[in-house]
Design a protein around this motif. Structure first.
Motif, PDB file in Angstrom:
ATOM      1  N   SER A   1      -5.120   3.937  -7.169  1.00 50.41           N
ATOM      2  CA  SER A   1      -4.768   2.711  -7.524  1.00 50.41           C
ATOM      3  C   SER A   1      -4.021   2.029  -6.793  1.00 50.41           C
ATOM      4  O   SER A   1      -4.151   0.744  -6.482  1.00 50.41           O
TER       5      SER A   1
ATOM      6  N   ALA B   1      -5.152   1.268  -3.526  1.00 48.06           N
ATOM      7  CA  ALA B   1      -6.085   0.090  -3.426  1.00 48.06           C
ATOM      8  C   ALA B   1      -5.690  -1.329  -3.744  1.00 48.06           C
ATOM      9  O   ALA B   1      -5.910  -2.341  -3.685  1.00 48.06           O
ATOM     10  N   GLY B   2      -4.157  -1.261  -4.525  1.00 42.90           N
ATOM     11  CA  GLY B   2      -3.460  -2.603  -4.646  1.00 42.90           C
ATOM     12  C   GLY B   2      -3.285  -3.021  -6.039  1.00 42.90           C
ATOM     13  O   GLY B   2      -3.290  -4.116  -6.381  1.00 42.90           O
ATOM     14  N   LYS B   3      -3.769  -2.054  -6.770  1.00 47.88           N
ATOM     15  CA  LYS B   3      -3.802  -2.435  -8.279  1.00 47.88           C
ATOM     16  C   LYS B   3      -2.378  -3.163  -8.837  1.00 47.88           C
ATOM     17  O   LYS B   3      -1.316  -2.192  -8.913  1.00 47.88           O
TER      18      LYS B   3
END
Ligand code: ADP
Ligand code: MG
Lengths: 250, 456
Positions: free
Chosen positions: A45, A48-50
């Motif tokens: 995450s 992916a840049g959460k």
């Protein structure tokens, strides 16, 4: 291509990643294994840049660019893809409409025109055939009422459509029967090239028989405690994680 | 007291700025009487109605039903009650407000006055024409006697205000087994010719046994001058009749609407009302269903998408009077910026109305910290063998879903829009005019401020 340096990340002041270092080069397949709760999905995450996770130290960079202030959608435009461990159900949006939106928004993000409708249809047909996805499936609401296996297959279908540079597959094998596993692995292998890379998060050797890793890393307590080549995965399958945990404790 | 009022009425003229709106309306009634046939029985109904309004006045926030909607600021506006001159509009300039993709009958009003130029009425097997004809011509007298003001409330003040001034609107009569060849559009334009204009259209729709009709209604102001519409629609659906009524509320930010719709349904009939509330300053929808028969179905659906300081108040009532009937309510709301919403859904199930199935759902998303929604089911169930379900939710957009869409390259704003679109869009499944469905879809996308990457 993807470079993770001394990455620390927390959620609600609880530190989950505690100093991760990982370099992934074009053409490579990395496997990340490790007990439940060790931080594998969190790592995925964060890449992916959460925004829910706060990076407190260290960095993630792609092709030399620090991703710190890059929004998740821009990371996607730059070629990051995450196949979710738990894909989210979105009632009211069909798989096809979702995919068209994703493709065209990604193209817009890269300064390209919308994909012509006939090209889009051709691409959808080609990739759904690759993953042996039924036509009817594409008009259903995204992930709503899909079986575990259907969700995972749909994730890889999306990956095939978006053709990412770095794909992270988070437990894509869980919930798949052996035939589906073969289809999914075959899909991933077809998409593999010398220019892209895959990070496979899994508990089982099973998937790694099909998607053969160049490197295997063991994540424990938010750190990579051991790295090796594909034999390490077999060893883990045989002996479990306890010996790693003990080694790490020393 | 009464006498004093009578004196006051004479003293006030329509242009007196110090008069309250109530006083102005009451004094205007006398002017109104000069222009209608006071010997017609309908005028007794009007006289009765103005008395009620005079006694009650405008509703205030002290009344439970008006707790969240204030009419105070509207009453401060110096509304003209009667337009002073007739206006014309070119079809090409207002085409976009019609469902021009299909052919339709049209009953069009400009500043409350019928526009024969923009309209297309018919008497070919069905009557799709004007309330003013129905209320004056002898050939309609029998029907008016039976139906006019028979389902509309006789004591709700705004309804009685409309009844008092009832003169113009749409009149639709569909005889037994008939169905008009095409849908009917009822469109009210306000041109801004008056600094502020109050309109009170009155519609009567009678659908006889086994007959069917589709109606689209729209109120559209064309300027930024203030408009207040207080509309009353009475619908009578006889045995096995089917009525689809679509209300498009996408008006200017200076236009307010109070819509009072009363529906009397008989056995095996099916009445569906869809309300799309995207525009306007203040909108109040009073939607009332009375089920006088068995085995019928009443459907109320709504999509509300608001921003700025817009306010929409949906008050629904379904009165289940006899056994074996169903009602379905599904209202979705998306509230942004400083907008406010109200949903109050009342279901009454009489003691003899066994085997009633009444469903009510109101789901809302607040996309701004400053937006508010007040939602309240009100169930009064006196029968024991009934199925009633109701649910209301107020939420934000699901962040996991947002991240999922973003991770696929869909920017936050578009992802938000896509989720909101998906949230609202299932209400459209029951829209039975495909072109209208497409149109509403486009309005939703526009209202959400996005150009979604797929064909709506
Ligand atoms: N949003 C969150 N809030 C609080 N704790 C979280 C959150 N996400 C993950 N965690 C915690 O972080 C740890 C690592 O979780 P996760 O990354 O999902 O592990 P893995 O994928 O290796 O099983 C777990 O202890 C989990 O409970
Ligand atoms: Mg996990």
């Amino acid at each position: 291509m993807l470079e993770i340096k001394n990455l620390h990340a927390s959620v609600e002041d609880k530190e989950i990643l505690r100093g991760i270092n990982l370099v992934v080069n074009p053409g490579e397949v990395h496997a990340i294994m490790g007990p439940n709760g060790s931080g594998k999905s969190t790592l995925a995450s964060v890449i992916a840049g959460k925004e829910e996770f706060e990076v407190t130290q260290g960095s993630v960079s792609l092709d030399g660019e620090d991703l710190e202030d890059v929004a998740p959608e821009e990371r996607a435009h730059k070629g990051v893809f995450l196949s979710f461990q738990y894909p989210v159900e979105i009632p009211g949006v069909s798989v096809t409409n979702f995919m068209k939106t994703a493709i065209n928004e990604s193209r817009k993000g890269r300064g390209l025109e919308d994909m012509p409708a006939n090209e889009m249809l051709k691409l959808i047909r080609e990739k759904s055939e690759l993953l042996e996805i039924d036509r009817k499936f594409l008009s259903r609401s995204l992930n709503e009422g899909f079986s575990g296996g259907e969700k995972k297959r749909n994730e890889i279908f999306q990956m095939a459509m978006l053709a990412p540079k770095v794909a992270i597959l988070d437990e894509t094998d869980s919930g798949l029967d052996i035939d589906a596993l073969r289809i999914v692995a075959n899909g991933v292998n077809k998409l593999k090239s010398k220019d892209n890379a895959v990070i496979v998060i899994t508990h089982y050797q099973r998937l790694l028989d099909y998607i053969v890793p160049d490197f295997v890393h063991v994540l424990h307590n938010g750190k990579i405690v051991k790295s090796g080549c594909k034999e390490l995965a077999m060893e883990l399958e045989e002996k479990g994680y306890d010996w790693i945990k003990q080694e790490a404790a020393v | 007291m009464r006498q004093a009022d009578a004196v006051n009425r004479e003293l006030f003229t329509e242009n007196d700025k110090n008069m309250s709106l109530k006083e102005k309306l009451i004094s205007s009634f006398m002017a109104f009487e000069n222009n209608v046939d006071v010997d017609h029985p309908v005028h007794d109904v009007r006289t009765e109605a103005i008395k009620n309004f005079e006694a009650k006045g405008f509703p205030t926030k002290k009344e439970e039903a008006w707790k969240y909607t204030s009419l105070n600021s509207l009453q401060k506006v110096d509304f003209s009650i009667f337009p002073k001159q007739q206006n014309a509009l070119e079809y090409k300039d207002v085409k976009k407000y019609f469902l021009h993709e299909i052919d339709s009958y049209k009953i069009v009003f400009i500043d409350g006055i019928y526009s024969s130029f923009l309209s297309e009425t018919t008497h070919d097997g069905v009557d799709i024409c004007l309330m003013s004809s129905a209320l004056t011509k002898p050939m309609y007298k029998q029907i008016i006697d039976v139906y006019f003001n028979k389902v509309a409330s006789k004591d709700e003040s705004l309804t009685t205000l409309n009844t008092a001034f009832s003169r113009e609107g749409a009149y639709i009569y569909i005889p037994k087994n008939k169905m008009p060849k095409k849908p009917v559009e009822i469109v009210h334009f306000a041109t801004g010719n008056e600094a502020a204009l109050m309109l009170q259209p009155r519609n009567l729709i009678i659908v006889e046994e086994n007959a069917e009709v589709q109606i689209i209604e729209r109120h559209q102001s064309l300027t930024s001058n203030e408009v207040l519409t207080n509309s009353v629609t009475e619908i009578f659906a006889a045995e096995s009749a089917i009525v689809d009524y679509y209300k498009i509320q996408n008006d200017n930010a200076t236009a307010s609407l109070i819509d009072n719709t009363y529906i009397n349904q008989k056995g095996k009939s099916n009445v569906n009302v869809h309300t799309f509330s995207f525009g306007g300053k203040l909108t109040r929808n009073n939607l009332n269903f009375f089920q006088n028969g068995e085995y019928m179905d009443s459907t109320m659906k709504g999509i509300t998408i608001l921003g700025e300081k817009q306010h929409v108040d949906h008050h629904t009532l379904v009165h289940h009077i006899e056994p074996n009937c169903e009602s379905h309510q599904d209202y979705k709301g998306i509230y942004g910026e400083n907008s406010t919403g109200v949903f109050n859904g009342k279901i009454i199930v009489d003691k003899i109305a066994q085997k009633t199935n009444a469903f009510q759902q109101n789901n809302n998303i607040l996309i701004s910290d400053k937006a508010t929604i007040n939602t309240k089911p009100q169930l009064e169930i006196f029968a024991d063998d009934v199925k009633c379900s109701h649910g209301c939710t107020i939420g934000q957009l699901d962040e996991d879903a947002m991240f999922y869409l973003q991770s696929r390259g869909i920017p936050r704003r578009e992802a938000q829009a896509l989720l909101m679109y998906a949230f609202a869009n299932n209400v459209l499944e029951s829209v039975r005019i495909p072109e209208l469905k497409t149109r509403i879809n486009k309005l939703i996308a526009k209202k959400l401020g996005v150009n979604l990457g797929f064909d709506l």
